[in-house]
Design an enzyme around this catalytic site. Structure first.
Site, PDB file in Angstrom:
ATOM      1  N   ARG A 180      -3.107  98.730   4.256  1.00  0.00           N
ATOM      2  CA  ARG A 180      -1.978  99.388   3.587  1.00  0.00           C
ATOM      3  C   ARG A 180      -2.463 100.164   2.367  1.00  0.00           C
ATOM      4  NH1 ARG A 180       1.890  94.279   3.198  1.00  0.00           N
ATOM      5  NH2 ARG A 180      -0.189  93.479   2.893  1.00  0.00           N
ATOM      6  N   ARG A 241      -2.171  87.084  13.972  1.00  0.00           N
ATOM      7  CA  ARG A 241      -0.970  86.419  14.474  1.00  0.00           C
ATOM      8  C   ARG A 241      -0.642  86.997  15.846  1.00  0.00           C
ATOM      9  NH1 ARG A 241      -1.371  82.856  11.492  1.00  0.00           N
ATOM     10  NH2 ARG A 241       0.066  81.996   9.975  1.00  0.00           N
ATOM     11  N   GLU A 270       2.841  81.740  21.329  1.00  0.00           N
ATOM     12  CA  GLU A 270       1.968  80.567  21.459  1.00  0.00           C
ATOM     13  C   GLU A 270       2.744  79.273  21.151  1.00  0.00           C
ATOM     14  OE1 GLU A 270      -0.937  81.822  18.413  1.00  0.00           O
ATOM     15  OE2 GLU A 270      -0.258  80.111  17.201  1.00  0.00           O
ATOM     16  N   HIS A 288      -5.739  78.896  18.344  1.00  0.00           N
ATOM     17  CA  HIS A 288      -5.366  79.049  16.927  1.00  0.00           C
ATOM     18  C   HIS A 288      -6.152  78.074  16.032  1.00  0.00           C
ATOM     19  CE1 HIS A 288      -1.863  80.512  14.170  1.00  0.00           C
ATOM     20  NE2 HIS A 288      -2.962  80.306  13.458  1.00  0.00           N
TER      21      HIS A 288
HETATM   22  C1  DGY Z   1      -2.947  80.389   8.545  1.00  0.00           C
HETATM   23  O1  DGY Z   1      -3.278  79.728   7.562  1.00  0.00           O
HETATM   24  O2  DGY Z   1      -2.097  81.270   8.477  1.00  0.00           O
HETATM   25  C2  DGY Z   1      -3.642  80.083   9.821  1.00  0.00           C
HETATM   26  O3  DGY Z   1      -3.250  80.915  10.853  1.00  0.00           O
HETATM   27  C3  DGY Z   1      -3.471  78.617  10.183  1.00  0.00           C
HETATM   28  O4  DGY Z   1      -2.191  78.414  10.675  1.00  0.00           O
END
Ligand code: DGY
Length: 337
Positions: A180, A241, A270, A288
């Site tokens: 950004r 994510r 997920e 994850h």
């Molecule tokens: C975070 O800290 O955001 C990681 O993805 C662990 O969930």
């Protein structure tokens, strides 16, 4: 004697962290690690003043409306897309996350996933375990080089910078990034990183690592049009994510070799996965776990606990996301580090 504040710990965490919380708070801990639906979480939050959440526990307007006693939600994650921050601020509920303590561990994992993907480590291991290896061949699982290649980073926060540092200083990579906002010149110089447009990043990267936060604006930031701009030899790594990548479009691109390979630690919806991803050999899939070293997960849990303990003992929480809530309540926030 004044009753201790009541706090719900929504998922199982280290027993020593529960013990620390229990010294000052009345703790209701889900140590069986049952995954609660939003309705179940809301039900268990009734009368609680605080909650210790992980990234899958959603706190939104509906939950807040049903739980008027709630004063603080402490997330054991740096990402907080499970929180409706605007609704929390409007309801006067403090939100905290767990930044910094996971940066280096997550950047290490980003590199591990990149190397496993580019050098086809898991694919070749599956082949060997299946008893298919009968001879050495000149092109057996030949992949892409990492040293000297162009490393693209989308999202240049703390974790992105950790990955850039490893690439530039450890592997002699050319680092380009899009974010950004552009980094200060002295930070760019230290990272040996060069700011480019998103289109240039997609076109030039040999290996593209995604480390941007999820929001409505970053939903499907990588979809079919973006994948089409990438090199057919390129590797894509998603550490950020699920939802940032259009997983259906990615599965299709991997199948028809629009790009060479992908390494994914996060997925849309997920723990469910797009079924096509499971059928493709040129993708490395992990559940994850980018921040999952024991010391780092303990540090994340302790930071979430520290935020709760500070809040309920009248001290400044360490990592508030909406410190304006504290000002409204006559408390102050610790200076960010
Ligand atoms: C975070 O800290 O955001 C990681 O993805 C662990 O969930």
């Amino acid at each position: 004697m004044q009753a201790k504040p009541r706090v719900l710990v929504a998922r199982a965490v280290f027993p020593e962290v529960i013990a620390r919380l229990s010294q000052h708070l009345e703790v209701y801990a889900n140590q069986t690690d049952e995954v609660w639906s939003k309705a179940m979480l809301t039900q268990r939050l009734a009368g609680m003043q605080g909650v210790f959440t992980t990234g899958g526990d959603s706190i939104d307007q509906q939950v807040l409306a049903a739980c008027p006693a709630l004063k603080i939600c402490a997330n054991m994650a740096v990402g907080y897309n499970n929180f409706d921050l605007a609704a929390m601020t409007a309801a006067g509920v403090l939100a905290t996350n767990a930044p910094d303590v996971l940066t280096e561990t997550t950047a290490d994992f980003g590199f591990a996933l990149l190397m496993a993907t580019a050098r086809r480590i898991t694919e070749s291991e599956h082949y060997l375990r299946a008893g298919l290896w009968t001879k050495w061949s000149y092109d057996l699982f030949a992949g892409a080089d990492i040293h000297g290649a162009t490393l693209g980073i989308l999202g240049m926060g703390r974790i992105g910078q950790g990955i850039a540092r490893r690439g530039a200083h450890g592997f002699g990579m050319q680092v380009i990034y899009h974010n950004r906002s552009q980094l200060a010149p002295e930070v760019e110089a230290e990272l040996r990183a060069c700011y480019v447009s998103k289109a240039e990043l997609l076109k030039r990267a040999d290996h593209l690592v995604l480390v941007l936060p999820y929001s409505a604006a970053s939903h499907h930031a990588i979809g079919a049009p973006e994948l089409a701009l990438m090199k057919p030899s390129a590797t894509l790594i998603n550490l950020a994510r699920g939802g940032i990548v259009d997983d259906a479009a990615l599965a299709q691109a991997l199948q028809i070799k629009t790009i060479a390979a992908a390494g994914l630690d996060v997925f849309e919806g997920e723990p469910a996965l797009h079924p096509n991803l499971l059928k493709i050999p040129n993708v490395v899939l992990t559940p994850h776990i980018a921040s999952a070293s024991i010391p780092t997960r303990l540090a994340m849990a302790n930071l979430a606990a520290d935020n709760l303990l500070a809040f309920f003992t009248g001290k400044a929480p360490l990592t508030p996301l909406n410190p304006e809530v504290l000002q409204g309540a006559g408390q102050s926030a610790a200076a960010p580090d």
